[in-house]
Design a protein around this motif. Structure first.
Motif, PDB file in Angstrom:
ATOM      1  N   ASP A 314       0.820  -1.217   0.000  1.00 53.05           N
ATOM      2  CA  ASP A 314       0.000   0.000   0.000  1.00 53.05           C
ATOM      3  C   ASP A 314       0.852   1.264   0.000  1.00 53.05           C
ATOM      4  O   ASP A 314       0.326   2.367  -0.135  1.00 53.05           O
ATOM      5  CB  ASP A 314      -0.980   0.005   1.170  1.00 53.05           C
ATOM      6  CG  ASP A 314      -0.300   0.201   2.528  1.00 53.05           C
ATOM      7  OD1 ASP A 314       0.941   0.240   2.580  1.00 53.05           O
ATOM      8  OD2 ASP A 314      -1.031   0.295   3.531  1.00 53.05           O
ATOM      9  N   SER A 316       2.522   2.866   2.321  1.00 53.64           N
ATOM     10  CA  SER A 316       2.574   3.784   3.458  1.00 53.64           C
ATOM     11  C   SER A 316       3.986   3.802   4.063  1.00 53.64           C
ATOM     12  O   SER A 316       4.651   2.778   4.165  1.00 53.64           O
ATOM     13  CB  SER A 316       1.543   3.403   4.506  1.00 53.64           C
ATOM     14  OG  SER A 316       1.865   2.183   5.131  1.00 53.64           O
ATOM     15  N   GLN A 327      -0.231  -1.094   8.577  1.00 53.47           N
ATOM     16  CA  GLN A 327      -1.500  -0.776   9.216  1.00 53.47           C
ATOM     17  C   GLN A 327      -1.755  -1.755  10.352  1.00 53.47           C
ATOM     18  O   GLN A 327      -1.669  -2.970  10.183  1.00 53.47           O
ATOM     19  CB  GLN A 327      -2.633  -0.850   8.198  1.00 53.47           C
ATOM     20  CG  GLN A 327      -4.001  -0.489   8.754  1.00 53.47           C
ATOM     21  CD  GLN A 327      -5.105  -0.650   7.723  1.00 53.47           C
ATOM     22  OE1 GLN A 327      -4.829  -0.935   6.564  1.00 53.47           O
ATOM     23  NE2 GLN A 327      -6.351  -0.461   8.161  1.00 53.47           N
ATOM     24  N   GLU A 330      -7.980   0.040  12.622  1.00 55.86           N
ATOM     25  CA  GLU A 330      -9.080   0.094  11.648  1.00 55.86           C
ATOM     26  C   GLU A 330      -9.698   1.487  11.599  1.00 55.86           C
ATOM     27  O   GLU A 330      -9.684   2.225  12.592  1.00 55.86           O
ATOM     28  CB  GLU A 330     -10.177  -0.901  12.037  1.00 55.86           C
ATOM     29  CG  GLU A 330      -9.738  -2.336  12.144  1.00 55.86           C
ATOM     30  CD  GLU A 330      -9.700  -3.055  10.817  1.00 55.86           C
ATOM     31  OE1 GLU A 330     -10.108  -2.451   9.809  1.00 55.86           O
ATOM     32  OE2 GLU A 330      -9.257  -4.211  10.786  1.00 55.86           O
ATOM     33  N   ASP A 334      -7.037   4.390  12.529  1.00 59.54           N
ATOM     34  CA  ASP A 334      -5.833   4.205  11.720  1.00 59.54           C
ATOM     35  C   ASP A 334      -5.384   5.541  11.166  1.00 59.54           C
ATOM     36  O   ASP A 334      -6.092   6.166  10.377  1.00 59.54           O
ATOM     37  CB  ASP A 334      -6.110   3.222  10.579  1.00 59.54           C
ATOM     38  CG  ASP A 334      -4.939   3.101   9.629  1.00 59.54           C
ATOM     39  OD1 ASP A 334      -3.796   3.073  10.119  1.00 59.54           O
ATOM     40  OD2 ASP A 334      -5.170   3.048   8.407  1.00 59.54           O
ATOM     41  N   ILE A 336      -2.321   7.236   9.018  1.00 55.64           N
ATOM     42  CA  ILE A 336      -1.159   6.902   8.189  1.00 55.64           C
ATOM     43  C   ILE A 336       0.123   7.463   8.790  1.00 55.64           C
ATOM     44  O   ILE A 336       1.179   6.819   8.768  1.00 55.64           O
ATOM     45  CB  ILE A 336      -1.366   7.439   6.753  1.00 55.64           C
ATOM     46  CG1 ILE A 336      -2.528   6.702   6.089  1.00 55.64           C
ATOM     47  CG2 ILE A 336      -0.089   7.297   5.923  1.00 55.64           C
ATOM     48  CD1 ILE A 336      -2.842   7.203   4.701  1.00 55.64           C
ATOM     49  N   ARG A 339       1.475   5.122  11.802  1.00 59.91           N
ATOM     50  CA  ARG A 339       1.604   3.673  11.655  1.00 59.91           C
ATOM     51  C   ARG A 339       2.980   3.197  12.118  1.00 59.91           C
ATOM     52  O   ARG A 339       3.957   3.944  12.084  1.00 59.91           O
ATOM     53  CB  ARG A 339       1.378   3.260  10.202  1.00 59.91           C
ATOM     54  CG  ARG A 339      -0.069   3.342   9.755  1.00 59.91           C
ATOM     55  CD  ARG A 339      -0.220   2.864   8.322  1.00 59.91           C
ATOM     56  NE  ARG A 339      -1.622   2.834   7.903  1.00 59.91           N
ATOM     57  CZ  ARG A 339      -2.044   2.452   6.708  1.00 59.91           C
ATOM     58  NH1 ARG A 339      -1.148   2.070   5.799  1.00 59.91           N
ATOM     59  NH2 ARG A 339      -3.324   2.455   6.415  1.00 59.91           N
ATOM     60  N   HIS A 563      -6.205  -0.941  -3.489  1.00 64.76           N
ATOM     61  CA  HIS A 563      -6.178   0.278  -2.687  1.00 64.76           C
ATOM     62  C   HIS A 563      -6.764   1.440  -3.486  1.00 64.76           C
ATOM     63  O   HIS A 563      -6.242   2.556  -3.465  1.00 64.76           O
ATOM     64  CB  HIS A 563      -4.759   0.600  -2.207  1.00 64.76           C
ATOM     65  CG  HIS A 563      -4.198  -0.434  -1.286  1.00 64.76           C
ATOM     66  ND1 HIS A 563      -4.628  -0.589   0.015  1.00 64.76           N
ATOM     67  CD2 HIS A 563      -3.255  -1.373  -1.489  1.00 64.76           C
ATOM     68  CE1 HIS A 563      -3.967  -1.586   0.583  1.00 64.76           C
ATOM     69  NE2 HIS A 563      -3.126  -2.081  -0.308  1.00 64.76           N
ATOM     70  N   GLN A 623      -7.762   5.772   4.864  1.00 70.12           N
ATOM     71  CA  GLN A 623      -6.509   5.060   4.656  1.00 70.12           C
ATOM     72  C   GLN A 623      -5.716   5.596   3.465  1.00 70.12           C
ATOM     73  O   GLN A 623      -4.696   5.028   3.083  1.00 70.12           O
ATOM     74  CB  GLN A 623      -6.769   3.568   4.454  1.00 70.12           C
ATOM     75  CG  GLN A 623      -7.059   2.797   5.735  1.00 70.12           C
ATOM     76  CD  GLN A 623      -8.387   3.216   6.360  1.00 70.12           C
ATOM     77  OE1 GLN A 623      -9.395   3.326   5.663  1.00 70.12           O
ATOM     78  NE2 GLN A 623      -8.377   3.466   7.649  1.00 70.12           N
ATOM     79  N   ASN A 625      -6.771   5.817   0.303  1.00 75.74           N
ATOM     80  CA  ASN A 625      -7.107   5.166  -0.964  1.00 75.74           C
ATOM     81  C   ASN A 625      -7.797   6.170  -1.890  1.00 75.74           C
ATOM     82  O   ASN A 625      -8.803   6.786  -1.524  1.00 75.74           O
ATOM     83  CB  ASN A 625      -8.029   3.971  -0.721  1.00 75.74           C
ATOM     84  CG  ASN A 625      -7.369   2.917   0.140  1.00 75.74           C
ATOM     85  OD1 ASN A 625      -6.259   2.484  -0.120  1.00 75.74           O
ATOM     86  ND2 ASN A 625      -8.074   2.485   1.201  1.00 75.74           N
ATOM     87  N   HIS A 781       1.786   8.510  -0.184  1.00 76.83           N
ATOM     88  CA  HIS A 781       0.779   9.217   0.622  1.00 76.83           C
ATOM     89  C   HIS A 781       1.211  10.640   0.982  1.00 76.83           C
ATOM     90  O   HIS A 781       0.478  11.355   1.653  1.00 76.83           O
ATOM     91  CB  HIS A 781       0.501   8.442   1.907  1.00 76.83           C
ATOM     92  CG  HIS A 781      -0.114   7.101   1.662  1.00 76.83           C
ATOM     93  ND1 HIS A 781      -1.432   6.939   1.327  1.00 76.83           N
ATOM     94  CD2 HIS A 781       0.426   5.854   1.670  1.00 76.83           C
ATOM     95  CE1 HIS A 781      -1.699   5.644   1.157  1.00 76.83           C
ATOM     96  NE2 HIS A 781      -0.581   4.969   1.360  1.00 76.83           N
TER      97      HIS A 781
END
Length: 807
Positions: A314, A316, A327, A330, A334, A336, A339, A563, A623, A625, A781
């Motif tokens: 993903d 991150s 991650q 939830e 969560d 970013i 993390r 994602h 997240q 996405n 990100h």
């Protein structure tokens, strides 16, 4: 012939093979003398009463490079030799079966088609079968999500526009997804054929851009003995360990094959990102077949079982150190930015993280060919099931985010009429029935749908002297439907769940009920002209048809593996293409060449565009996405593929292959005229690509077929500055040059068997680069990073050691 002593004689006894198979009926001769013979069906030959002396032994066989070797025949001593012929990878006399109703020489096929042998596939030390084909087929590219996920792109078109066949049966594995690879065993592919251009005439919808056709190995020797092949390899970059085994036996009318493979890999690495988290995989495959042959035809029963646990990156990272993070929470919990950093032990492990995908693909099919009194009939019936779980919940790791099961029934039948007045005519029909079901999931990007597809076609071929004309027409119908699809938040775990009518209290409607029929006509007409024995000219015009796939029509939510949040449109119409092709093929003693030009117009072209807010920033969820909306327009793609090979007859060991592929894609919607990157250019169009490879085959031991072949390759990918910048969908991609080098050895260890050893170094200079077709390029990100790098880079230097052993 240097010298002949006529007083005493001897015999020359031997055998010839081409890639571990008998070179049946090869022409054997001693140059400069009248001694010649022909090998039998098993490749064995005998020349008797040969005067003692020095000779040049020559072997000619269709599909092989001409073989010459100096030998010394001694009086009253039998000379024994085994000859391992080298496959001619580019011959206009080669026979193909994809896109036609009967085996047809490439030079008589008006379509642009490339045939790739098992030897070419095995000598390509790539991480998956599609990348191996890309190295050998100009115009074929791949959208990549790490080393093991590659989706074929033909002339700028991919996904459901490229149809993948396995033993003539269409591969149905939710191929609409970005991160959905091809579920086949790369170690057990006997041959591949690539059609570049519309193939809807023979296969219906989803072959609008072309076809990638893969063939499993079948027994060649009917001696009742067990034969087989073992493949083993190790790659240093991601520490890939691979093993494959093929065992076969055939006698009289019966044949049996059992195949299996196992591959496991860690995260790949490069000198910018280090180890790229969650790009490892654990892949297993087993398959088998049983065949029965008679004088009038054959029946083959086949099965395949595929299982892959595949990482889902993903992208991150920690904003300061740029190290990858993972991650652990939830939803709103969560963040970013907060993390956990992935430890070095996790990055360097074969263990696949919990947040990954689990793909299973099962297939069983029967292929039957029967010779009638007039003509023959060809039937294929098969069933396949694709199960895909994408795990996206760190707090409940055994709970899939997406969990779909796709069942497909494939069918096809055709009647090849008897030849009449230089005409070969075929009528046939094929299609499929599908049922897709969401199981115990929490994300629902597509509905539970049912699909009914079928088409009938007529194909004809006329051949007279130097001319061959072929073409036909087809009509397809596809019916797609689904019912209202409801979801609600589960009181047990807080995730979304599917609910069924009438229990829809507190539920929301994810997908409105839908029913629609698509239909279309496909057609093609092409001509080839054998200007000389060495030169063939061809031209073709084809109309293709494709119904929108399920995600283009219905998607409404997050695909955890990609994602990406996809948004479809149920109002889409079917795509129709009209493509013109002109080609020239040449095969001379000292060089070979092929040129293909194409121009493709597509109505109702479907593509993706990123969704942005009023400030031009990407719309994302918690997240990170991003959201992509499918759109429809008119498109044009045109370009060329050029291949030139130098193989001087006087230096038969030397070979220099060069290929160039260029494609341009434009959105022809009026509002984007002359807008360039702001809407005129289509997304995911490969940049110009040049491949150049030099090899030299040596025979260090005289009178022995042991050979060494050093090789040097260069891959040049131009800058892609024709990209879709509208709504920040794409960014420009810098050009790069990669160098690869290697050496292979072919070692005969018995009369009919050889061992191949390969040592290959890809990306020799450890170049840091990003491919324009890599999805990982956009997994970022943060708008800016401390070191100026954005996204994830491709694989760095990779050393591969490989062994292919026949027995």
């Amino acid at each position: 012939m240097a010298f002949i002593a006529r007083a005493q004689t001897a015999n020359i006894k031997g055998s010839a093979s081409i890639y571990n198979k008998p070179a049946a009926y090869a022409a054997i001769q001693l140059k400069g003398s009248g001694f010649k013979t022909m090998a039998d069906s098993t490749g064995h030959f005998m020349l008797t009463n040969i005067p003692a002396g020095s000779y040049i032994l020559s072997v000619l066989h269709m599909g092989a490079e001409d073989f010459e070797q100096q030998i010394l025949v001694k009086a009253e001593e039998e000379f024994t030799i085994h000859i391992n012929l080298t496959e001619n990878n580019r011959t206009i006399n080669e026979v193909v079966v994809t896109g036609v109703t009967k085996a047809t020489r490439i030079k008589e096929n008006p379509a642009a088609i490339v045939s790739i042998s098992a030897k070419q596939i095995e000598q390509a030390t790539e991480s998956n079968i599609i990348d191996a084909l890309v190295k050998n087929a100009p115009g074929l590219h791949a959208v990549k999500t790490g080393p093991n996920i590659s989706k074929p792109i033909i002339r700028g078109l991919g996904y459901n526009r490229v149809l993948t066949l396995f033993d003539g049966m269409r591969q149905e594995g939710q191929q609409w997804g970005d991160e959905h690879g091809i579920e086949v065993d790369a170690y057990n592919i006997e041959k591949a054929e690539i059609i570049k251009g519309p193939a809807s005439l023979m296969y219906g919808s989803d072959a609008l851009a072309g076809v990638v056709s893969l063939f499993a190995p079948m027994p060649q020797l009917k001696d009742g003995k067990m034969h087989g092949k073992y493949t083993g390899e190790y790659q240093t970059n991601n520490n890939l360990i691979g093993n494959g085994l093929n065992i076969e036996k055939s006698k009289n009318n019966l044949s049996f094959v059992l195949r299996g493979s196992f591959r496991i890999a860690k995260n790949y690495r490069n000198n910018i990102d280090g180890r790229v988290y969650n790009t490892g995989f654990n892949e297993k495959h087993i398959a088998g077949s049983a065949g029965y042959t008679t004088a009038r035809g054959y029946t083959n029963l086949n099965f395949t079982l595929y299982d892959n646990r595949q990482g889902i990156p993903d992208g991150s990272r920690d904003s300061a150190s740029r190290r990858f993070t993972k991650q652990t929470e939830e939803g709103d919990m969560d963040s970013i930015k907060n993390r956990l950093i992935v430890s070095d032990n996790e990055l360097n492990a074969y263990t696949i993280p919990a947040l990954s995908q689990h793909i299973q693909h099962y297939r069983i099919y029967v292929h039957h060919v029967y010779q009638l009194r007039k003509g023959d009939i060809d039937m294929l019936v098969g069933a396949q099931q694709n199960i895909r779980r994408e795990y996206a919940h760190p707090t409940v790791p055994n709970q899939p985010g997406m969990y779909v099961r796709l069942n497909t029934l494939n069918y096809g039948i055709r009647y090849n009429m008897p030849k009449w007045a230089n005409f070969e005519t075929t009528i046939g029909m094929n299609g499929m029935l599908q049922n897709n079901k969401n199981l115990r999931a929490t994300d629902f990007p597509i509905p539970d749908y049912r699909l009914y597809d079928g088409g009938i076609y007529l194909f004809a071929k006329w051949k007279y002297k130097k001319w061959t004309i072929s073409g036909g027409t087809r009509y397809d119908m596809r019916y797609v439907e689904w019912n209202d699809f409801y979801i609600r938040t589960s009181a047990a775990n807080g995730f979304d769940e599917q609910v069924f009518v009438p229990d829809t209290a507190s539920a929301s409607l994810q997908f409105n009920a839908y029913r629609k029929k698509f239909s279309g006509t496909s057609a093609s007409i092409g001509v080839t002209y054998a200007a000389t024995k060495q030169i063939s000219i061809k031209a073709n015009i084809g109309k293709g048809y494709r119904a929108p796939n399920i995600t283009e029509m219905a998607s409404n939510g997050l695909d955890p593996g990609a994602h990406i949040v996809y948004l479809g449109n149920t109002g889409f119409n079917a795509e129709f293409s009209l493509q013109e092709d002109i080609g020239l093929m040449a095969r001379f003693a000292d060089f070979s060449a092929e040129v293909n030009l194409f121009n493709n117009h597509i109505q109702n072209y479907i593509y993706q565009s990123m969704v942005v807010d009023v400030n031009g920033n990407a719309v994302t969820d918690a997240q990170g996405n991003k959201t992509f909306q499918y759109q429809q327009s008119t498109a044009q793609l045109y370009g060329a593929e050029i291949w030139i090979a130098l193989h001087p007859k006087k230096i038969s060991a030397f070979r220099w292959d060069n290929s160039l592929a260029i494609v341009y894609g434009f959105n022809r919607k009026n509002i984007y005229t002359h807008k360039g990157i702001n809407g005129e250019y289509l997304p995911f169009i490969p940049p110009a690509k040049l491949l150049s490879a030099i090899s030299y085959t040596m025979h260090p031991i005289q009178e022995h077929s042991f050979s060494l072949q050093p090789k040097m390759e260069m891959e040049l990918s131009a800058m892609q500055n024709r990209y879709l910048a509208l709504n920040n969908t794409e960014t420009p991609t810098q050009g790069y040059v990669l160098f690869n080098t290697g050496i292979s050895a072919t070692i005969p260890y018995s009369k009919n068997h050889t061992a191949q050893l390969l040592l290959q170094v890809n990306n020799l200079l450890d170049k840091a680069y990003q491919s324009n077709l890599s999805r990982l390029k956009y997994l970022e990100h943060y708008q800016q990073s401390p070191n100026g790098h954005y996204g994830i880079y491709n694989m760095g230097r990779n050393i591969c050691v490989k062994c292919v052993l026949s027995f």
